[in-house]
Design a protein around this motif. Structure first.
Motif: not given
Ligand code: SAM
Length: 279
Positions: A154-158, A162-171, A190-198
């Motif tokens: 939950l800490e990570r989700a909040t 995410y690491a670049d390797e985790q983004l390989t399945t995202v278009p 690493k990259a962070r989800i944009v504030p609008e989606l958060r």
């Protein structure tokens, strides 16, 4: 007459985990338990897992030890766009279906619950595809809830980093639109989800074994994927029954591919192997 044998430390530990989390750990998982708890054994300078478990079961370790153990025992594997046909079905079928009903009833907000969210990839995949539908003109508002038993996940989700390797399945276009990079050296790779989606996605602790859930009862769709497999038959049935009570009439329940046979509920009609609709 056969005498009941005294439960071993391992048996008592498995029973404790089952009662706290619903997770069934067959004796064959002894090696996995050993591996996952190794760091804790070392941290306390104990000779082996058995000694650690004895202290844990005797209540001789600090209070926050148990949540740590739960963190280590849960399997948190997840990925963006996992079982991607669910997200196609979400935007191609569930969303238009639910929005048509919502408009007729004067409601506007689409509610999605990721009920074993792990580190948030499932919830944020849903956020990305719903946001894409909005961009393409479907006028609606949405809110996403992610819940899990693991405090670490939950800490990570909040944090939503995410690491670049985790983004390989995202278009690629979605990575560009919905992930932010920063110059800060701690954000390298690493990259962070944009504030609008958060802002539309909340995460909180919820144990599916609890007798009731403090969650709205008009959720449009619940993702309950790759978690029922860890529970025994009675718990599986009870979790599905409790969750069914939180789905709006006509709303949907999605389970993992290995879990389609588990769902048997008088109010849930199977529309696809892993997709159920509440009557
Ligand atoms: C394998 S992950 C699945 C993540 C995501 N749903 C997916 O399919 O990618 C299973 C998650 O269920 C969570 N979990 C296990 N037992 C739970 C319980 N009793 N209540 C809530 N979450 C639980 C674990 O912590 C873990 O993050």
């Amino acid at each position: 007459m056969q005498m009941a044998s005294t439960p071993t430390t391992g048996d008592r530990f498995r029973q404790l985990i089952r009662s706290l989390t619903g997770i069934s750990l067959p004796p064959s998982k002894v090696q996995m338990i050993d591996q996952r708890l190794r760091r804790r054994v070392v941290e306390y300078g104990l000779p082996d897992t058995e000694a650690y478990l004895e202290k844990l079961l005797a209540g001789e370790l600090p209070q926050d030890e148990l949540p740590r153990v739960i963190d280590l025992i849960t399997t948190n594997t997840t990925s963006f766009f996992r079982e991607s046909e669910h997200f196609d079905f979400l935007t191609g079928h569930i969303l238009p279906d639910r929005l048509a009903k919502a408009r007729a009833e004067g409601r506007k907000r689409f509610k999605l619950w990721s009920a074993a969210s792990s580190e948030g990839a499932e919830a944020f995949t849903a956020a990305m595809v719903l946001e894409e539908a909005r961009r393409k003109g479907a006028g609606f508002d949405y809110a996403i809830l992610g819940t899990d038993i693991s405090a670490r996940m939950l800490e990570r989700a909040t944090a939503a980093i995410y690491a670049d390797e985790q983004l390989t399945t995202v278009p690629r276009d979605l990575v560009t639109r919905y992930f932010l990079r920063a110059d800060d050296p701690s954000m390298a790779g690493k990259a962070r989800i944009v504030p609008e989606l958060r802002a539309r996605t909340r995460f909180r602790h919820l144990n599916l074994m609890d007798k009731s859930y403090a969650v709205d009862r008009d959720v449009d769709v619940i993702f309950l994927r790759n978690v029922l497999i860890y529970f025994d038959a009675t718990d599986k049935e009870q979790v599905v029954d409790r969750l069914a009570g939180h789905i709006a009439k006509g709303g949907y329940l999605l389970v993992g591919h290995a879990e389609s046979m588990i769902v048997r509920h008088p109010l849930l009609r199977q529309v696809k192997p892993t997709i159920f609709q509440k009557c």
